[in-house]
Design a protein around this motif. Structure first.
Motif, PDB file in Angstrom:
ATOM      1  N   LEU A  73       0.835  -1.204   0.000  1.00 14.25           N
ATOM      2  CA  LEU A  73       0.000   0.000   0.000  1.00 14.25           C
ATOM      3  C   LEU A  73       0.869   1.252   0.000  1.00 14.25           C
ATOM      4  O   LEU A  73       0.611   2.194  -0.750  1.00 14.25           O
ATOM      5  N   ASP A  74       1.916   1.272   0.810  1.00 15.59           N
ATOM      6  CA  ASP A  74       2.822   2.427   0.864  1.00 15.59           C
ATOM      7  C   ASP A  74       3.489   2.693  -0.482  1.00 15.59           C
ATOM      8  O   ASP A  74       3.692   3.844  -0.856  1.00 15.59           O
ATOM      9  N   ARG A  75       3.822   1.633  -1.235  1.00 11.23           N
ATOM     10  CA  ARG A  75       4.458   1.802  -2.556  1.00 11.23           C
ATOM     11  C   ARG A  75       3.536   2.489  -3.553  1.00 11.23           C
ATOM     12  O   ARG A  75       3.993   3.078  -4.516  1.00 11.23           O
ATOM     13  N   MET A  76       2.236   2.415  -3.335  1.00  9.50           N
ATOM     14  CA  MET A  76       1.256   2.974  -4.282  1.00  9.50           C
ATOM     15  C   MET A  76       0.837   4.399  -3.952  1.00  9.50           C
ATOM     16  O   MET A  76       0.093   5.017  -4.701  1.00  9.50           O
ATOM     17  N   ARG A  77       1.302   4.947  -2.826  1.00 11.15           N
ATOM     18  CA  ARG A  77       0.924   6.308  -2.460  1.00 11.15           C
ATOM     19  C   ARG A  77       1.512   7.290  -3.451  1.00 11.15           C
ATOM     20  O   ARG A  77       2.566   7.046  -3.974  1.00 11.15           O
ATOM     21  N   PRO A  78       0.861   8.378  -3.752  1.00  8.93           N
ATOM     22  CA  PRO A  78      -0.318   8.941  -3.103  1.00  8.93           C
ATOM     23  C   PRO A  78      -1.650   8.406  -3.652  1.00  8.93           C
ATOM     24  O   PRO A  78      -2.683   8.635  -3.065  1.00  8.93           O
ATOM     25  N   ASP A  79      -1.646   7.675  -4.784  1.00 12.39           N
ATOM     26  CA  ASP A  79      -2.901   7.178  -5.340  1.00 12.39           C
ATOM     27  C   ASP A  79      -3.042   5.696  -5.010  1.00 12.39           C
ATOM     28  O   ASP A  79      -2.889   4.828  -5.857  1.00 12.39           O
ATOM     29  N   ALA A  80      -3.368   5.413  -3.750  1.00 12.04           N
ATOM     30  CA  ALA A  80      -3.388   4.037  -3.275  1.00 12.04           C
ATOM     31  C   ALA A  80      -4.791   3.472  -3.078  1.00 12.04           C
ATOM     32  O   ALA A  80      -4.935   2.360  -2.582  1.00 12.04           O
ATOM     33  N   ALA A  81      -5.830   4.199  -3.487  1.00  9.47           N
ATOM     34  CA  ALA A  81      -7.203   3.751  -3.216  1.00  9.47           C
ATOM     35  C   ALA A  81      -7.510   2.403  -3.860  1.00  9.47           C
ATOM     36  O   ALA A  81      -8.112   1.531  -3.222  1.00  9.47           O
ATOM     37  N   ALA A  82      -7.099   2.186  -5.107  1.00 10.20           N
ATOM     38  CA  ALA A  82      -7.375   0.924  -5.784  1.00 10.20           C
ATOM     39  C   ALA A  82      -6.652  -0.230  -5.086  1.00 10.20           C
ATOM     40  O   ALA A  82      -7.217  -1.313  -4.899  1.00 10.20           O
ATOM     41  N   THR A  83      -5.416   0.000  -4.688  1.00  2.00           N
ATOM     42  CA  THR A  83      -4.650  -1.030  -3.985  1.00  2.00           C
ATOM     43  C   THR A  83      -5.275  -1.333  -2.631  1.00  2.00           C
ATOM     44  O   THR A  83      -5.391  -2.493  -2.237  1.00  2.00           O
ATOM     45  N   LEU A  84      -5.694  -0.297  -1.918  1.00  2.00           N
ATOM     46  CA  LEU A  84      -6.361  -0.492  -0.630  1.00  2.00           C
ATOM     47  C   LEU A  84      -7.590  -1.373  -0.794  1.00  2.00           C
ATOM     48  O   LEU A  84      -7.781  -2.324  -0.034  1.00  2.00           O
TER      49      LEU A  84
END
Length: 194
Positions: free
Chosen positions: A101-112
């Protein structure tokens, strides 16, 4: 509870009863349910230990899953625009999931949503839900089986013999199913609200 939510709950429970009654060849009103210590509903009567089911819902969508002689869990979630995902899942996600999840920030909504639906589906199938130790389980892409497949582990040990799939219901909806059968045959039937 708003009237719409109450009516939606009643409709979901009625559909669930009707479908289980069909699978068990009995009248829906004759079914009796009990609840496990972790809050999972199970069919108590007729003697239906063979049938497993799981229910999930999100705004405007309900997902029902049924299986014979195994465990099954499903989850569905709708993406909420503008949701601040920072801190969501902490204590629920494993360290590996939090790092993904941290690797996908700042657009992590889909991963979450992917991690969350996978985790919920697995924990529902296991019968513990979020009441157990959810962060002891890790869900991640199954690189051997490819896109749409995921696998799970408990404290670093692979949980084998399961079929774990992401379900596609549109760009803003994430869903997952976990079945305690290797190479399970999964079929979908869509129904639209009238």
């Amino acid at each position: 509870m708003h009237e719409w939510h109450r009516n939606d709950f009643i409709a979901r429970r009625s559909l669930l009863r009707w479908l289980i009654g069909g699978y068990l060849a009995c009248k829906p009103e004759s079914l009796r349910f009990s609840v496990t210590p972790f809050g999972k509903p199970v069919v108590q009567w007729p003697h239906a230990a063979r049938i497993a089911f799981s229910v999930s819902h999100t705004d405007g969508m309900t997902l029902l899953a049924f299986a014979w002689d195994c465990r099954i869990g499903v989850d569905v979630e709708r993406r909420i625009d503008g949701l601040d995902v920072g801190g969501l899942g902490r204590g629920i996600f494993s360290l590996i999931e939090e790092e993904a999840l941290d690797r996908m920030r700042p657009d992590a909504a889909a991963t979450l949503l992917s991690i969350w639906t996978r985790k919920e589906a697995l924990l529902k199938a296991l019968g513990t839900g979020l009441s157990g130790e959810p962060n002891a389980y890790t869900t991640e892409d199954d690189l051997l089986l490819g896109a749409g497949h995921w696998c799970a582990s408990h404290r670093g040990k692979t949980i084998s013999g399961w079929t774990c799939l992401d379900l596609v219901f549109g760009p803003d909806v994430r869903a997952a199913v976990a079945v305690s059968i290797e190479d399970a045959s999964v079929t979908f039937h869509r129904a639209r609200r009238l």
